[in-house]
Write a protein that holds these residues in place. Structure first.
Motif, PDB file in Angstrom:
ATOM      1  N   LEU A 181       4.920 -41.862  -8.627  1.00  0.00           N
ATOM      2  CA  LEU A 181       4.088 -42.707  -7.597  1.00  0.00           C
ATOM      3  C   LEU A 181       4.114 -42.073  -6.441  1.00  0.00           C
ATOM      4  O   LEU A 181       3.703 -42.573  -5.276  1.00  0.00           O
ATOM      5  N   ASN A 182       4.778 -40.846  -6.102  1.00  0.00           N
ATOM      6  CA  ASN A 182       4.859 -40.336  -4.741  1.00  0.00           C
ATOM      7  C   ASN A 182       3.655 -39.035  -4.777  1.00  0.00           C
ATOM      8  O   ASN A 182       3.747 -38.122  -4.231  1.00  0.00           O
ATOM      9  N   ASN A 183       2.581 -39.403  -5.670  1.00  0.00           N
ATOM     10  CA  ASN A 183       1.457 -38.464  -5.841  1.00  0.00           C
ATOM     11  C   ASN A 183       1.872 -37.118  -6.242  1.00  0.00           C
ATOM     12  O   ASN A 183       1.290 -36.181  -5.702  1.00  0.00           O
ATOM     13  N   GLN A 184       2.707 -36.950  -7.008  1.00  0.00           N
ATOM     14  CA  GLN A 184       3.260 -35.562  -7.354  1.00  0.00           C
ATOM     15  C   GLN A 184       2.651 -35.342  -8.973  1.00  0.00           C
ATOM     16  O   GLN A 184       2.498 -36.296  -9.790  1.00  0.00           O
ATOM     17  N   LEU A 185       2.499 -34.040  -9.261  1.00  0.00           N
ATOM     18  CA  LEU A 185       1.955 -33.797 -10.590  1.00  0.00           C
ATOM     19  C   LEU A 185       2.926 -32.547 -11.310  1.00  0.00           C
ATOM     20  O   LEU A 185       3.103 -31.520 -10.608  1.00  0.00           O
ATOM     21  N   LEU A 186       3.158 -32.687 -12.414  1.00  0.00           N
ATOM     22  CA  LEU A 186       3.794 -31.512 -13.324  1.00  0.00           C
ATOM     23  C   LEU A 186       3.030 -31.457 -14.391  1.00  0.00           C
ATOM     24  O   LEU A 186       2.536 -32.313 -15.447  1.00  0.00           O
ATOM     25  N   LEU A 187       2.543 -30.145 -14.744  1.00  0.00           N
ATOM     26  CA  LEU A 187       1.849 -29.981 -15.753  1.00  0.00           C
ATOM     27  C   LEU A 187       2.420 -28.437 -16.180  1.00  0.00           C
ATOM     28  O   LEU A 187       2.345 -27.615 -15.570  1.00  0.00           O
ATOM     29  N   TYR A 188       3.047 -28.413 -17.536  1.00  0.00           N
ATOM     30  CA  TYR A 188       3.698 -27.184 -18.158  1.00  0.00           C
ATOM     31  C   TYR A 188       3.529 -26.901 -19.504  1.00  0.00           C
ATOM     32  O   TYR A 188       3.481 -28.099 -20.095  1.00  0.00           O
ATOM     33  N   LEU A 189       3.136 -25.616 -19.867  1.00  0.00           N
ATOM     34  CA  LEU A 189       3.077 -25.194 -21.064  1.00  0.00           C
ATOM     35  C   LEU A 189       4.136 -24.125 -21.508  1.00  0.00           C
ATOM     36  O   LEU A 189       3.491 -22.904 -21.448  1.00  0.00           O
ATOM     37  N   PRO A 190       5.168 -24.214 -21.779  1.00  0.00           N
ATOM     38  CA  PRO A 190       5.948 -23.150 -22.353  1.00  0.00           C
ATOM     39  C   PRO A 190       5.662 -22.744 -23.796  1.00  0.00           C
ATOM     40  O   PRO A 190       5.201 -23.668 -24.808  1.00  0.00           O
ATOM     41  N   PHE A 191       5.900 -21.306 -24.275  1.00  0.00           N
ATOM     42  CA  PHE A 191       5.392 -20.925 -25.656  1.00  0.00           C
ATOM     43  C   PHE A 191       6.421 -20.183 -26.206  1.00  0.00           C
ATOM     44  O   PHE A 191       6.778 -19.198 -25.147  1.00  0.00           O
ATOM     45  N   GLN A 192       6.516 -20.025 -27.263  1.00  0.00           N
ATOM     46  CA  GLN A 192       7.188 -18.719 -28.144  1.00  0.00           C
ATOM     47  C   GLN A 192       6.274 -18.486 -29.156  1.00  0.00           C
ATOM     48  O   GLN A 192       6.388 -19.405 -30.189  1.00  0.00           O
ATOM     49  N   LEU A 193       5.996 -17.421 -29.404  1.00  0.00           N
ATOM     50  CA  LEU A 193       5.070 -16.959 -30.667  1.00  0.00           C
ATOM     51  C   LEU A 193       5.639 -15.756 -31.160  1.00  0.00           C
ATOM     52  O   LEU A 193       6.011 -14.665 -30.510  1.00  0.00           O
ATOM     53  N   TYR A 194       5.650 -15.987 -32.372  1.00  0.00           N
ATOM     54  CA  TYR A 194       6.269 -14.792 -33.236  1.00  0.00           C
ATOM     55  C   TYR A 194       5.136 -14.103 -34.462  1.00  0.00           C
ATOM     56  O   TYR A 194       4.752 -15.086 -35.322  1.00  0.00           O
ATOM     57  N   THR A 195       5.027 -12.970 -34.315  1.00  0.00           N
ATOM     58  CA  THR A 195       3.960 -12.446 -35.232  1.00  0.00           C
ATOM     59  C   THR A 195       4.395 -11.106 -35.736  1.00  0.00           C
ATOM     60  O   THR A 195       5.360 -10.559 -35.322  1.00  0.00           O
ATOM     61  N   LYS A 196       3.281 -10.533 -36.677  1.00  0.00           N
ATOM     62  CA  LYS A 196       3.946  -9.255 -37.396  1.00  0.00           C
ATOM     63  C   LYS A 196       5.214  -9.192 -37.957  1.00  0.00           C
ATOM     64  O   LYS A 196       5.770  -8.197 -37.654  1.00  0.00           O
ATOM     65  N   GLY A 197       5.604 -10.278 -38.646  1.00  0.00           N
ATOM     66  CA  GLY A 197       6.849 -10.275 -39.471  1.00  0.00           C
ATOM     67  C   GLY A 197       7.842 -10.113 -38.339  1.00  0.00           C
ATOM     68  O   GLY A 197       8.923  -9.550 -38.688  1.00  0.00           O
ATOM     69  N   ASP A 198       7.518 -10.933 -37.320  1.00  0.00           N
ATOM     70  CA  ASP A 198       8.900 -10.919 -36.132  1.00  0.00           C
ATOM     71  C   ASP A 198       8.883  -9.442 -35.716  1.00  0.00           C
ATOM     72  O   ASP A 198       9.863  -9.223 -34.945  1.00  0.00           O
ATOM     73  N   GLN A 199       8.013  -8.666 -35.636  1.00  0.00           N
ATOM     74  CA  GLN A 199       7.835  -7.385 -34.986  1.00  0.00           C
ATOM     75  C   GLN A 199       7.703  -7.304 -33.538  1.00  0.00           C
ATOM     76  O   GLN A 199       7.984  -6.878 -32.697  1.00  0.00           O
ATOM     77  N   LEU A 200       6.855  -8.582 -33.069  1.00  0.00           N
ATOM     78  CA  LEU A 200       6.257  -8.640 -31.985  1.00  0.00           C
ATOM     79  C   LEU A 200       6.549 -10.324 -31.577  1.00  0.00           C
ATOM     80  O   LEU A 200       6.180 -11.038 -32.301  1.00  0.00           O
ATOM     81  N   ARG A 201       7.118 -10.515 -30.244  1.00  0.00           N
ATOM     82  CA  ARG A 201       7.290 -11.699 -29.791  1.00  0.00           C
ATOM     83  C   ARG A 201       6.479 -11.968 -28.119  1.00  0.00           C
ATOM     84  O   ARG A 201       6.695 -10.976 -27.387  1.00  0.00           O
ATOM     85  N   PHE A 202       5.862 -13.093 -28.184  1.00  0.00           N
ATOM     86  CA  PHE A 202       5.306 -13.387 -26.929  1.00  0.00           C
ATOM     87  C   PHE A 202       5.930 -14.821 -26.526  1.00  0.00           C
ATOM     88  O   PHE A 202       5.668 -15.743 -27.175  1.00  0.00           O
TER      89      PHE A 202
END
Length: 365
Positions: free
Chosen positions: A83-104
């Protein structure tokens, strides 16, 4: 006319919203995962804080496998308006690929929000704080390659572009020597190393997780200050009965030279020394430790008890016992996604002359 800075913030906001909603409602974008293996949960949010008044929004979690060997990946999307005209927009991510050899692992976000400022250091024990507004997009990206059974190494990039407004006239924030009290850009890159022997990513019951990072914030990268930030984070999990888990954490942070006030080490918040407002104490160096006991109640419900100690100081050699802060607390857990053991967290922490509630998704550490 829009400035380049405001146009870029709008672009960050739009991209975060587009990417988040696409992941939640278009599972075909997750090419390697069939729909039967995708879990999602949407949670409405209504809360009140002194700096925001009433806030309304929603937060969601989606988990999915990117291949048949890797751990399940996770993406969260949260949006709130106050109500104070504030905005929060967030997108955290955890991506595991290639047999868990590579993480983003990382976060995209856009925030127009009010915060409290209590000064820098330990000299404002009885200060009630002052509010200020800030407008900023955020990018956090970690790329990690496995280099051993439990070891990973990679690179981290962090970027914030702060525009500060509504500072209190005559307050501490506008005092001479408070760097970044009108605007600042944080743009830092550097190596990270991790040790990960946990038995589960989202609700570990045994094993270790440790990370060391060294980030250089430099004008060459578009930053407004030159300084180096290093962090060491060590966590241990153990249990003697099923779902009765002890978790411990040691966290150290150091900053060289002259960081902006928002990039100093911050004590308090949803993860470190709950019970204190995040940034109630801030300075260039920080040390903290906490211990938590997690246990089931019935069905999807569980509970925790926790305690922690920590302090901030300008230089390590200037540390004094009087700077040590402590907090204890308890919380309730509700398992949102049983397959992934992702839990809704409601905590209440209390310390000397301070207390706070926290409602979020995922464990504190």
């Amino acid at each position: 006319m829009k400035t380049a800075s405001s146009s870029f913030r709008f672009l960050c906001l739009g991209y975060t919203l587009l990417l988040g909603t696409s992941l939640f409602w278009s599972p075909n974008l997750i090419a390697q995962a069939d729909s039967s293996q995708i879990e999602r949960f949407i949670l409405p949010l209504v809360y009140y804080t002194p700096e925001t008044t009433w806030s309304f929004g929603a937060a969601g979690v989606i988990t999915f496998p990117l291949d048949s060997i890797s751990p399940r990946s996770q993406v969260q999307l949260g949006a709130a308006y106050t109500l104070n005209n504030q905005l929060l927009l967030y997108l955290p991510f955890q991506l595991y690929t290639k047999g868990d050899q590579l993480r983003f692992i990382g976060e995209l976000g856009y925030y127009r929000y009010n915060y409290f400022f209590y000064g820098i250091g330990n000299g404002f024990e009885d200060y009630e704080g002052e509010t200020y507004g800030v407008n900023f997009p955020r990018v956090r990206i970690n790329i990690l390659q496995r280099i051993g059974k439990h070891q990973l190494a990679g690179i981290r990039y962090a970027w914030d572009q702060w525009e500060v407004y509504d500072q209190q006239e005559g307050g501490l924030l506008l005092q001479e020597g408070v760097i970044g009290n009108e605007a600042s850009t944080y743009s830092a890159i550097g190596p990270i190393w991790q040790w990960d022997s946990r038995d589960h990513l989202f609700f570990p019951t045994k094993g270790w997780w440790a990370e060391a990072a060294l980030l250089t914030n430099n004008e060459f990268l578009g930053a407004t200050q030159n300084f180096v930030k290093w962090t060491v984070d060590v966590r241990k999990y153990w249990s003697r009965k099923e779902n009765h888990v002890w978790a411990g954490q040691l966290y150290l942070e150091g900053n060289s030279s002259t960081p902006s006030f928002n990039q100093l080490a911050l004590l308090g918040g949803t993860r470190l020394l709950r019970g204190y407002y995040e940034g109630r104490y801030r300075d260039r160096q920080l040390a903290a430790a906490q211990l938590e006991y997690r246990f089931p109640i019935k069905g999807r419900f569980g509970a925790v008890a926790f305690g922690g100690i920590g302090s901030v100081v300008d230089e390590w050699q200037n540390w004094e016992a009087d700077y040590l802060r402590y907090a204890v607390g308890a919380g309730i857990r509700f398992t949102l996604l049983p397959k992934d053991k992702i839990r809704l967290r409601l905590d209440y922490g209390i310390g000397p002359n301070t207390s706070a509630f926290y409602l979020t998704v995922g464990e504190a550490f």
